[in-house]
Design a protein around this motif. Structure first.
Motif: not given
Length: 291
Positions: A62-67
């Motif tokens: 989510x958001x600007x955390x990694x995937x």
């Protein structure tokens, strides 16, 4: 949003977590839900930072955390993996023990964290949810209609991803306007942030993996923990106009089956009570934190 907060990115080993933090005093971790980001706390976090050290983080995916890539078991997006990320984040900021406040999916991460890392969690607030295993064990037509997305998102890759891709921003607005709320209750700058992230196909896929994990490996973890109770003080909050608030279950009674020290409060709001009623949310959380 978050004026005066410092932004950090912390490598937890499996993911890189984006967060903002500010304030002094006892540490508090804020976790958002679907389809949002840490931006959902933009009115609450500054108020809490006057008395607490506040960390607002994006969950992995989510958001600007990694995937991170997900396998067939969806373990990369389990609440256990997400909780471990957040414990690592807080430790990297020097907080070995802290309170956790979670909304929606973030509240499910909070519940799992209190079970997996009880030494870290001093108290927890779970906003507008009932425990995952309880929800899946009590599905009826009313709940399945309200929570249709729980069963839509868990369909095999890439059925929901392709269907949502037809009009992702329109779909996002539909989700934000459900569950007893309305889109105009959200600050424009927060909606713009949700739109920015939801426009990313990789982010949408990660969100689907979160729900796929919720219907598979997360249930395995929950079944293995049947009979265990959260020992830290737990506050259940809900919107009285949302699915939880209007359902047949008493939220406090349900949570008392899963935790030893439970208090509860309902606010005149829908599911997104934090953004609909920020001042009342802060007041209720501060009363709980001081207890």
């Amino acid at each position: 949003m978050f004026d005066g907060f410092e932004r950090v990115r912390v490598d937890t080993g499996e993911a890189t977590i984006n967060a903002v933090h500010s304030g002094t005093g006892p540490p508090v971790l804020l976790l958002h839900g679907f389809p949002q980001t840490s931006a959902m706390w933009h009115q609450v976090a500054p108020a809490l930072a006057q008395r607490y050290t506040v960390v607002a983080a994006d969950l992995r995916g989510y958001g600007d955390s990694s995937r991170p890539p997900s396998g067939d078991d969806h373990a990369a997006y389990s609440f256990r993996a997400m909780a471990a990320d957040q414990v690592a984040l807080m430790r990297s900021l020097g907080h070995e023990r802290f309170a956790v406040i979670g909304h929606d999916r973030g509240a499910r991460v909070t519940h799992r964290m209190a079970l997996d890392a009880p030494e870290a969690v001093t108290r927890l607030a779970v906003l507008d949810i009932l425990p995952t295993l309880h929800v899946y064990s009590h599905v009826d037509r009313r709940l399945a209609t309200a929570y249709y997305h729980w069963f839509f998102y868990i369909q095999p890759y890439d059925v929901p991803e392709r269907l949502i891709a037809g009009d992702p921003i329109g779909y996002l607005h539909t989700v934000l306007g459900r569950f007893g709320g309305r889109v105009d209750a959200f600050a424009p700058e927060a909606v713009a942030e949700y739109e920015r992230v939801f426009a990313d196909p990789d982010a949408r896929h990660a969100m689907m993996e979160d729900y796929r994990a919720g219907a598979s490996i997360d249930l395995e973890h929950d079944r293995a923990d049947v009979g265990r109770r959260v020992e830290a003080p737990l506050l259940a909050m809900w919107g009285t106009r949302g699915v939880v608030g209007r359902g047949p279950d008493n939220p406090v009674a349900v949570w008392r089956e899963h935790a030893t020290d439970v208090t509860g409060v309902g606010l005149d709001a829908g599911h997104y009570l934090v953004e609909e009623r920020p001042e009342e949310t802060v007041a209720a959380l501060e009363r709980f934190m001081e207890g």
